[in-house]
Design an enzyme around this catalytic site. Structure first.
Site, PDB file in Angstrom:
ATOM      1  N   LEU A  33     -23.371  28.029  32.777  1.00 15.84           N
ATOM      2  CA  LEU A  33     -22.202  27.318  32.258  1.00 15.84           C
ATOM      3  C   LEU A  33     -21.111  27.117  33.303  1.00 15.84           C
ATOM      4  O   LEU A  33     -20.900  27.956  34.182  1.00 15.84           O
ATOM      5  CB  LEU A  33     -21.627  28.088  31.068  1.00 15.84           C
ATOM      6  CG  LEU A  33     -22.621  28.326  29.915  1.00 15.84           C
ATOM      7  CD1 LEU A  33     -21.960  29.169  28.816  1.00 15.84           C
ATOM      8  CD2 LEU A  33     -23.128  27.011  29.334  1.00 15.84           C
ATOM      9  N   GLY A  36     -17.261  22.174  32.551  1.00 13.77           N
ATOM     10  CA  GLY A  36     -17.681  21.029  31.727  1.00 13.77           C
ATOM     11  C   GLY A  36     -18.202  21.489  30.379  1.00 13.77           C
ATOM     12  O   GLY A  36     -17.790  21.003  29.315  1.00 13.77           O
ATOM     13  N   HIS A  37     -19.100  22.468  30.402  1.00 19.74           N
ATOM     14  CA  HIS A  37     -19.627  23.024  29.141  1.00 19.74           C
ATOM     15  C   HIS A  37     -18.498  23.642  28.312  1.00 19.74           C
ATOM     16  O   HIS A  37     -18.431  23.474  27.100  1.00 19.74           O
ATOM     17  CB  HIS A  37     -20.635  24.135  29.435  1.00 19.74           C
ATOM     18  CG  HIS A  37     -21.873  23.704  30.157  1.00 19.74           C
ATOM     19  ND1 HIS A  37     -22.182  24.143  31.421  1.00 19.74           N
ATOM     20  CD2 HIS A  37     -22.896  22.893  29.796  1.00 19.74           C
ATOM     21  CE1 HIS A  37     -23.342  23.628  31.804  1.00 19.74           C
ATOM     22  NE2 HIS A  37     -23.796  22.859  30.839  1.00 19.74           N
ATOM     23  N   GLY A 147     -21.370  15.943  26.140  1.00 19.88           N
ATOM     24  CA  GLY A 147     -20.532  15.430  27.215  1.00 19.88           C
ATOM     25  C   GLY A 147     -20.921  14.017  27.616  1.00 19.88           C
ATOM     26  O   GLY A 147     -22.099  13.669  27.638  1.00 19.88           O
ATOM     27  N   GLN A 148     -19.912  13.241  27.974  1.00 19.88           N
ATOM     28  CA  GLN A 148     -20.177  11.889  28.489  1.00 19.88           C
ATOM     29  C   GLN A 148     -20.949  11.934  29.806  1.00 19.88           C
ATOM     30  O   GLN A 148     -21.538  10.941  30.226  1.00 19.88           O
ATOM     31  CB  GLN A 148     -18.856  11.127  28.691  1.00 19.88           C
ATOM     32  CG  GLN A 148     -19.077   9.648  29.014  1.00 19.88           C
ATOM     33  CD  GLN A 148     -17.843   8.956  29.536  1.00 19.88           C
ATOM     34  OE1 GLN A 148     -16.751   9.189  29.009  1.00 19.88           O
ATOM     35  NE2 GLN A 148     -17.993   8.124  30.551  1.00 19.88           N
ATOM     36  N   ASP A 150     -23.701  12.967  30.254  1.00 23.60           N
ATOM     37  CA  ASP A 150     -25.029  12.456  29.900  1.00 23.60           C
ATOM     38  C   ASP A 150     -24.857  11.375  28.833  1.00 23.60           C
ATOM     39  O   ASP A 150     -25.269  11.537  27.682  1.00 23.60           O
ATOM     40  CB  ASP A 150     -25.905  13.602  29.399  1.00 23.60           C
ATOM     41  CG  ASP A 150     -26.070  14.684  30.456  1.00 23.60           C
ATOM     42  OD1 ASP A 150     -26.981  14.569  31.281  1.00 23.60           O
ATOM     43  OD2 ASP A 150     -25.250  15.640  30.479  1.00 23.60           O
ATOM     44  N   MET A 184     -19.014  17.974  37.396  1.00 23.62           N
ATOM     45  CA  MET A 184     -19.580  19.325  37.315  1.00 23.62           C
ATOM     46  C   MET A 184     -20.984  19.260  36.738  1.00 23.62           C
ATOM     47  O   MET A 184     -21.257  18.494  35.818  1.00 23.62           O
ATOM     48  CB  MET A 184     -18.705  20.218  36.443  1.00 23.62           C
ATOM     49  CG  MET A 184     -17.409  20.554  37.106  1.00 23.62           C
ATOM     50  SD  MET A 184     -16.548  21.841  36.183  1.00 23.62           S
ATOM     51  CE  MET A 184     -15.057  21.938  37.158  1.00 23.62           C
TER      52      MET A 184
END
Ligand code: AMP
Length: 278
Positions: A33, A36-37, A147-148, A150, A184
């Site tokens: 992690l 971002g996570h 998350g954007q 992906d 990240m």
């Protein structure tokens, strides 16, 4: 925070949470992690009563020549980060716990996943859809935060939720970047120190494209060339430099609002992706 390994136990806990009238937000991850996570955890906290982070390096979303074996893993560190960030349940199943040896059902999204990463990673999004569907069923998610980073994955999961009537609301959170612009990623830890500069080529390519857009450039071919050149100039091996309609993932001729600028490139052996949504 409670760590749960068994899918059946997780489902029981989720039922009990729903029985108390509480809602569940799930953050699916493959671990190792980073901020971002953890930004997704913060978002999940605002979206529901109970936050479940799932930690599972999903073998079926990796191709035979991809980095499943060397994907970074550190469960103790991940658990400590989750605890500190206020995760309620860390669901960390084993591969055997998730997949019966004779498992024979998969989910295939057949349109959005034919483009971008789906075109160069055959079977990847089928593996993603299958595991995300399982995670939704195991955690009884009311909300799931992605998350954007992906962006194509989010579009495909949304399509799966719509087409298969999953009672889950999908939230997309912004990309968290290092101070120098690098998105990240758990895979960044696999970059050799001297490759760090090279890796910046992805975000630099997107910035150059946005700058051209700001100057009035609308021609997708020109913008794609700007991105590809910027990446090659830094020493990246370009996988793709694309401009697609975010609702269909199909190539556009002219860029504008709703266009997803998406790049993928190899930095040495490490494949990195990044994107900007206009
Ligand atoms: P992963 O562990 O790489 O499968 O990512 C798990 C979730 O975290 C996915 O929804 C990703 O899009 C999201 N994520 C990964 N990196 C970032 C980032 N830099 N900013 C925001 N979300 C991210």
């Amino acid at each position: 925070m409670e760590i749960v390994e068994s899918p059946l136990a997780m489902q029981g806990i989720a039922r009990e949470i729903h029985g108390r009238g509480k809602t569940i937000a799930v953050v699916p991850t493959m671990g190792f992690l980073h901020e971002g996570h953890l930004s997704l955890v913060d978002r999940a906290r605002n979206e529901a009563d109970v936050v479940v982070l799932t930690l599972f390096v999903n073998p079926i979303q990796f191709g035979p020549n991809e980095d499943y074996a060397v994907y970074p893993r550190d469960r103790e560190r991940d658990a400590a980060l989750c605890e500190a960030r206020g995760v309620d349940y860390l669901f960390a199943p084993t591969v055997d716990g998730m997949y019966a040896p004779d498992a024979s059902v998969k989910i295939n999204e057949t349109s959005l996943s034919t483009h971008l990463c789906g075109a160069v990673r055959p079977g990847h999004f089928s593996g993603v859809c299958t595991v995300v569907a399982k995670l939704f069923n195991i955690t009884l998610a009311d909300v799931a935060v992605f998350g954007q980073k992906d962006a194509q994955q989010v579009a495909i999961v949304r399509r799966m939720v719509r087409d298969l009537n999953f009672p889950v609301r999908i939230v997309m959170a912004p990309i968290v970047r290092e101070a120098d612009g690098l998105a990240m990623s758990s895979r960044n830890t696999r970059l050799a120190p001297e490759s760090r500069e090279v890796a910046l080529g992805l975000s630099a390519a997107l910035s150059a494209a946005i700058e051209a857009y700001g100057r009035g450039e609308r021609d997708a071919a020109a913008v794609k060339a700007i991105m590809a050149d910027a990446m090659s100039a830094r020493g990246l091996k370009v996988d793709y430099a694309s401009a697609v309609d975010y609702s269909t993932m199909e190539d556009v001729d002219e860029i504008g609002p709703g266009t997803l600028l998406a790049v993928a490139a190899y930095c040495g052996p490490v494949r990195l992706i990044d994107n900007r949504l206009l």
